[in-house]
Design an enzyme around this catalytic site. Structure first.
Site, PDB file in Angstrom:
ATOM      1  N   ILE A 171      -0.790   3.964 -17.060  1.00 60.37           N
ATOM      2  CA  ILE A 171      -1.900   3.146 -16.580  1.00 60.37           C
ATOM      3  C   ILE A 171      -2.962   4.091 -16.039  1.00 60.37           C
ATOM      4  O   ILE A 171      -2.700   4.878 -15.128  1.00 60.37           O
ATOM      5  CB  ILE A 171      -1.414   2.175 -15.498  1.00 60.37           C
TER       6      ILE A 171
ATOM      7  N   GLY B  47      -8.542   7.821 -17.845  1.00 59.62           N
ATOM      8  CA  GLY B  47      -9.495   8.847 -17.435  1.00 59.62           C
ATOM      9  C   GLY B  47     -10.736   8.848 -18.302  1.00 59.62           C
ATOM     10  O   GLY B  47     -10.899   8.059 -19.226  1.00 59.62           O
TER      11      GLY B  47
ATOM     12  N   ASP C  61      -1.080   5.767 -12.926  1.00 63.16           N
ATOM     13  CA  ASP C  61      -2.129   6.683 -12.490  1.00 63.16           C
ATOM     14  C   ASP C  61      -3.463   5.945 -12.593  1.00 63.16           C
ATOM     15  O   ASP C  61      -4.461   6.489 -13.061  1.00 63.16           O
ATOM     16  CB  ASP C  61      -2.130   7.944 -13.368  1.00 63.16           C
TER      17      ASP C  61
ATOM     18  N   HIS D 182      -5.012   3.339  -7.940  1.00 61.34           N
ATOM     19  CA  HIS D 182      -4.406   3.883  -6.711  1.00 61.34           C
ATOM     20  C   HIS D 182      -4.667   2.993  -5.493  1.00 61.34           C
ATOM     21  O   HIS D 182      -4.391   3.408  -4.361  1.00 61.34           O
ATOM     22  CB  HIS D 182      -4.879   5.314  -6.428  1.00 61.34           C
TER      23      HIS D 182
END
Length: 412
Positions: free
Chosen positions: A220, A223, A292, A295
């Site tokens: 997940i 980027g 990731d 958060h």
């Protein structure tokens, strides 16, 4: 022998088509009884050969072979099957699908290329099958004529780069090109090993034993921010690290331009359980899930609840990264006033520790039971990373049973 010359053999299949072919190759090479010839018959030698070539090139990382200014270096790869063959000359600078190696080399001033020939199904098994099935019985390597290995004024020796290119290709074809996760992180530029994080050394402990298995991997967070063509660095490192894995990525932005063979992306908002579920039902179940993403604790906890029970296979691992954000109100909506607050990722993980020991609690009302009490079988915490194992956690506690019986007799 029939030489394949179809026009479409010169172009690689699209990412989705390649991944579909690879999925069938993974199934067909899983055991000695797999119908590998049936898969080749379904898609054709040209298409399967090009998929295998692309996989070889991805793993060989020929771009890293050092070349002197103006120097060329190449190897000609021939994959044979049932009287047909797919062949290509490859180098750090180009891929050229061709019937035969160029006797004059692959460009001005270059030398003839070494020729590596092997049965196509044998190569497919080496790339995608279990390690115990890897063989090289049909492989031959032909160096370009006498006098090349032992140079004369008329026939100079091959530059080292030619041997490096051929060596890397052969290593991939026998799956001996094992590269550790830290090196892959540096190679692909993911921050899982960087000045910010040193996650890979701990990941090796848990992921190393899985490396040769057939896996579905989900991460997940892809980027690359708003650029649709950027991102996927860690997805590529997983693709390389797990040679028999299909790798999937979820991101709030459309990242389909990152897709490539064995690597597929899906647009989904991590805070939206329905969108995450749609992706999981399409591509899962998974053997490894890594969060990731945003958060933000609320998202992290909700995503765990969506995926862990229903979309992670028993024996699978669920990894949550960047736990530091649980403490940070700025940007990530964290909090460090009540460190056990289960609304935040750290407090949620502490509650999982109690659940891991639910059979040791003596008072029936000591805590509210959770579904994960019986399915979280291990919890490993490192700096900024949690690794959660899924498995049965119902072995009981003989000593706790004795204490509970005593309390019951005493009316406590």
């Amino acid at each position: 022998m029939t030489v394949l010359t179809e026009r479409n053999a010169t172009q690689p299949p699209g990412a989705g088509e390649s991944t579909g072919i690879i999925a069938k190759l993974l199934s067909a090479t899983a055991s000695r009884d797999g119908d590998l010839r049936g898969v080749v018959g379904e898609f054709g030698v040209a298409r399967v050969g090009r998929v295998l070539l692309d996989e070889i090139l991805f793993r060989a990382c020929l771009d890293d072979v050092p070349l002197a200014d103006g120097e060329n270096a190449s190897v000609h790869v021939v994959l044979q099957h049932g009287g047909e063959r797919f062949s290509a000359t490859v180098s750090p600078r180009h891929v050229h699908v061709t019937d035969e190696p160029d006797p004059a080399g692959n460009g001005a001033g270059s030398l003839p290329a070494p020729v590596v020939t092997q049965d196509l199904t044998e190569v497919a098994t080496a790339l995608y099958g279990p390690a115990e099935l890897i063989t090289s019985v049909t492989r031959t390597i032909r160096w370009p004529g006498p006098g090349v290995v032992f140079p004369t004024p008329e026939r100079p020796n091959l530059p080292r780069a030619y041997y490096d290119v051929a060596r890397r290709v052969v290593q991939v074809m026998e799956r001996s090109e094992q590269v550790d996760l830290t090196e892959l992180a540096v190679r692909y530029g993911t921050d899982k090993w960087s000045a910010m994080h040193q996650y890979t050394r701990n990941y090796e402990r848990h992921l190393g034993p899985l490396r040769d298995r057939r896996l579905n991997v989900l991460e997940i967070g892809i980027g690359g921010f708003d650029d649709p063509a950027r991102g996927g660095k860690s997805l590529r490192s997983w693709k390389h690290y797990f040679p028999r894995a299909l790798v999937y990525g979820i991101d709030i932005l459309d990242k389909h331009l990152v897709d490539e063979p064995r690597l597929t992306t899906f647009r989904a908002d991590q805070s939206n359980a329905a969108e995450v579920t749609e992706a999981a039902e399409k591509w899962g179940p998974f053997d490894l899930i890594l969060d990731d993403g945003s958060h933000i604790s609320e998202h992290v906890i909700k995503t765990f609840g969506t995926l862990f029970a229903r979309h992670l296979r028993p024996g699978g691992l669920y990894i949550i990264e960047d736990l530091c954000t649980s403490y940070w109100p700025e940007v990530f909506q964290g909090d460090d006033t009540d460190l056990a607050d289960p609304r935040y990722t750290i407090g949620f993980l502490k509650a999982l520790v109690d659940g891991l020991h639910h059979e040791e609690l003596l008072r029936p009302d000591a805590r509210e039971p959770r579904p994960t009490d019986t399915t979280v079988s291990g919890l490993h915490l490192y700096h900024n990373v949690a690794v959660i194992e899924k498995g049965s956690n119902t072995e009981g506690s003989v000593v706790a049973d004795v204490f509970r019986a005593r309390r019951q007799r005493e009316g406590r």
